[in-house]
Design a protein around this motif. Structure first.
Motif, PDB file in Angstrom:
ATOM      1  N   GLY A 133       0.819  -1.208   0.000  1.00  0.00           N
ATOM      2  CA  GLY A 133       0.000   0.000   0.000  1.00  0.00           C
ATOM      3  C   GLY A 133       0.851   1.255   0.000  1.00  0.00           C
ATOM      4  N   PHE A 134       1.910   1.276   0.808  1.00  0.00           N
ATOM      5  CA  PHE A 134       2.828   2.416   0.828  1.00  0.00           C
ATOM      6  C   PHE A 134       3.485   2.594  -0.548  1.00  0.00           C
ATOM      7  CE2 PHE A 134       2.659   2.377   5.472  1.00  0.00           C
ATOM      8  CZ  PHE A 134       2.892   3.700   5.792  1.00  0.00           C
ATOM      9  N   CYS A 135       3.897   1.483  -1.139  1.00  0.00           N
ATOM     10  CA  CYS A 135       4.557   1.555  -2.450  1.00  0.00           C
ATOM     11  C   CYS A 135       3.606   2.068  -3.522  1.00  0.00           C
ATOM     12  CB  CYS A 135       5.098   0.178  -2.840  1.00  0.00           C
ATOM     13  SG  CYS A 135       6.494  -0.371  -1.828  1.00  0.00           S
ATOM     14  N   ALA A 136       2.357   1.602  -3.482  1.00  0.00           N
ATOM     15  CA  ALA A 136       1.369   2.052  -4.465  1.00  0.00           C
ATOM     16  C   ALA A 136       1.118   3.545  -4.318  1.00  0.00           C
ATOM     17  CB  ALA A 136       0.062   1.265  -4.298  1.00  0.00           C
ATOM     18  N   TYR A 137       1.042   4.005  -3.082  1.00  0.00           N
ATOM     19  CA  TYR A 137       0.827   5.431  -2.832  1.00  0.00           C
ATOM     20  C   TYR A 137       2.008   6.256  -3.361  1.00  0.00           C
ATOM     21  CZ  TYR A 137       0.293   9.826  -0.314  1.00  0.00           C
ATOM     22  OH  TYR A 137       0.181  11.157   0.005  1.00  0.00           O
ATOM     23  N   SER A 138       3.222   5.817  -3.048  1.00  0.00           N
ATOM     24  CA  SER A 138       4.411   6.543  -3.489  1.00  0.00           C
ATOM     25  C   SER A 138       4.504   6.597  -5.009  1.00  0.00           C
ATOM     26  CB  SER A 138       5.677   5.883  -2.915  1.00  0.00           C
ATOM     27  OG  SER A 138       5.678   5.951  -1.507  1.00  0.00           O
ATOM     28  N   PHE A 139       4.154   5.488  -5.650  1.00  0.00           N
ATOM     29  CA  PHE A 139       4.194   5.445  -7.110  1.00  0.00           C
ATOM     30  C   PHE A 139       3.201   6.444  -7.704  1.00  0.00           C
ATOM     31  CE2 PHE A 139       2.417   3.753 -11.087  1.00  0.00           C
ATOM     32  CZ  PHE A 139       3.559   3.720 -11.870  1.00  0.00           C
ATOM     33  N   LEU A 140       1.989   6.489  -7.142  1.00  0.00           N
ATOM     34  CA  LEU A 140       0.982   7.402  -7.645  1.00  0.00           C
ATOM     35  C   LEU A 140       1.422   8.848  -7.473  1.00  0.00           C
ATOM     36  CD1 LEU A 140      -1.799   7.880  -8.840  1.00  0.00           C
ATOM     37  CD2 LEU A 140      -2.753   7.731  -6.534  1.00  0.00           C
ATOM     38  N   MET A 141       2.010   9.172  -6.313  1.00  0.00           N
ATOM     39  CA  MET A 141       2.470  10.534  -6.086  1.00  0.00           C
ATOM     40  C   MET A 141       3.578  10.928  -7.062  1.00  0.00           C
ATOM     41  SD  MET A 141       0.648  11.927  -3.722  1.00  0.00           S
ATOM     42  CE  MET A 141      -0.706  11.004  -4.477  1.00  0.00           C
ATOM     43  N   GLU A 142       4.474   9.976  -7.369  1.00  0.00           N
ATOM     44  CA  GLU A 142       5.538  10.253  -8.325  1.00  0.00           C
ATOM     45  C   GLU A 142       4.977  10.490  -9.716  1.00  0.00           C
ATOM     46  OE1 GLU A 142       8.748  10.827  -7.862  1.00  0.00           O
ATOM     47  OE2 GLU A 142       8.342  10.680  -5.717  1.00  0.00           O
ATOM     48  N   GLU A 143       3.945   9.734 -10.074  1.00  0.00           N
ATOM     49  CA  GLU A 143       3.310   9.925 -11.377  1.00  0.00           C
ATOM     50  C   GLU A 143       2.682  11.309 -11.481  1.00  0.00           C
ATOM     51  OE1 GLU A 143       2.928   7.364 -14.157  1.00  0.00           O
ATOM     52  OE2 GLU A 143       4.806   7.166 -13.040  1.00  0.00           O
ATOM     53  N   ILE A 144       2.058  11.744 -10.394  1.00  0.00           N
ATOM     54  CA  ILE A 144       1.435  13.074 -10.391  1.00  0.00           C
ATOM     55  C   ILE A 144       2.502  14.164 -10.478  1.00  0.00           C
ATOM     56  CG2 ILE A 144       0.109  14.700  -8.993  1.00  0.00           C
ATOM     57  CD1 ILE A 144      -1.468  12.317  -7.915  1.00  0.00           C
ATOM     58  N   LYS A 145       3.561  14.028  -9.659  1.00  0.00           N
ATOM     59  CA  LYS A 145       4.627  15.033  -9.663  1.00  0.00           C
ATOM     60  C   LYS A 145       5.342  15.098 -11.011  1.00  0.00           C
ATOM     61  CE  LYS A 145       5.559  14.649  -4.701  1.00  0.00           C
ATOM     62  NZ  LYS A 145       6.536  14.206  -3.673  1.00  0.00           N
ATOM     63  N   ALA A 146       5.461  13.943 -11.666  1.00  0.00           N
ATOM     64  CA  ALA A 146       6.144  13.896 -12.961  1.00  0.00           C
ATOM     65  C   ALA A 146       5.246  14.380 -14.095  1.00  0.00           C
ATOM     66  CB  ALA A 146       6.621  12.470 -13.249  1.00  0.00           C
ATOM     67  N   GLY A 147       3.980  14.614 -13.783  1.00  0.00           N
ATOM     68  CA  GLY A 147       3.059  15.107 -14.801  1.00  0.00           C
ATOM     69  C   GLY A 147       2.461  14.035 -15.677  1.00  0.00           C
ATOM     70  N   ARG A 148       2.689  12.763 -15.339  1.00  0.00           N
ATOM     71  CA  ARG A 148       2.109  11.685 -16.151  1.00  0.00           C
ATOM     72  C   ARG A 148       0.649  11.447 -15.814  1.00  0.00           C
ATOM     73  NH1 ARG A 148       7.546  10.019 -15.679  1.00  0.00           N
ATOM     74  NH2 ARG A 148       7.220   9.107 -13.620  1.00  0.00           N
ATOM     75  N   ILE A 149       0.224  11.960 -14.650  1.00  0.00           N
ATOM     76  CA  ILE A 149      -1.190  11.968 -14.291  1.00  0.00           C
ATOM     77  C   ILE A 149      -1.557  13.424 -14.087  1.00  0.00           C
ATOM     78  CG2 ILE A 149      -2.918  11.297 -12.590  1.00  0.00           C
ATOM     79  CD1 ILE A 149      -1.308   8.832 -11.988  1.00  0.00           C
ATOM     80  N   THR A 150      -2.374  13.949 -14.961  1.00  0.00           N
ATOM     81  CA  THR A 150      -2.725  15.365 -14.914  1.00  0.00           C
ATOM     82  C   THR A 150      -4.232  15.538 -14.995  1.00  0.00           C
ATOM     83  OG1 THR A 150      -2.470  15.546 -17.314  1.00  0.00           O
ATOM     84  CG2 THR A 150      -0.565  16.087 -15.969  1.00  0.00           C
TER      85      THR A 150
END
Length: 211
Positions: A105-122
């Motif tokens: 769960g922690f890993c999934a959360y961190s991955f999602l946050m990285e995707e948002i910060k990287a702009g791949r989820i906008t």
């Protein structure tokens, strides 16, 4: 997968601190009472390092998390390492399996946050930003950094969930979610005002309420 997603929704970030889970949420995962969880940590001081594996919430943290706290000892929060450590000291059934689910769960959360910060989820991809949009996004990020709950509401709104569905995912009453949605709208986070000075006024007002 359902368990991982549920745990992911319980991972929060507080200013200046690593991703963590509140003691009451972690206790539910392991099938124990919150007091029992914290007592297990106290009985095993060599396994937990304060500030690294766990920390006690400040009044500001409690406000950001929107916790119904009636005084007394403030809640504790556990990082990924601290959360996993309970698998070595708790005697509940399938403790290791629960610990693995927590880490995932922690890993999934961190991955999602990285995707948002990287702009791949906008929220609005492929839009040409002018100066006003750039200023809005900076203020928007600042406000969201102060409220993990607001980040989650915005994420769920982006994928089309309604207030009732969001309430189920964040384990709050629908009326509470509606209250936060209205405040987010008034600050321009969900429906940005066309007038930038008006947005700046809302942002400044909200920041002053948190400080």
């Amino acid at each position: 997968m359902e368990q991982v997603m549920r745990i992911e929704d319980r991972v929060i970030e507080l200013p200046g601190k690593p991703p963590c889970m509140l003691d009451r949420d972690l206790a539910r995962v392991y099938g124990v009472e919150t007091m029992e969880l914290n007592q297990a940590r106290v009985r095993n001081p060599k396994k937990f390092m304060e500030g690294v594996d766990y920390f006690q919430l400040t009044k500001d943290d409690i406000t950001i998390c929107d916790i119904d706290w009636k005084g007394g000892h403030s809640p504790y929060a556990y990082t990924k390492r601290g959360a996993y450590m309970f698998s070595t000291i708790l005697s509940t059934d399938e403790a290791i399996e629960h610990a693995i689910a927590v880490v995932e769960g922690f890993c999934a959360y961190s991955f999602l946050m990285e995707e948002i910060k990287a702009g791949r989820i906008t929220v609005k991809p492929n839009l040409k930003q002018d100066r006003q949009e750039w200023m809005f996004n900076n203020m928007r990020s600042e406000l969201l950094d102060r409220s993990p709950l607001w980040r989650k509401i915005l994420r769920y709104k982006d994928i089309g969930l309604n207030n009732r569905e969001i309430a189920l995912l964040v384990h709050l009453e629908k009326s509470t979610v509606r209250k936060h949605v209205r405040r987010m709208e008034s600050c321009g986070l969900l429906m940005p005002p066309k007038d930038l000075p008006k947005l700046q006024g809302y942002a400044e007002h909200f920041k002053n309420r948190l400080n």
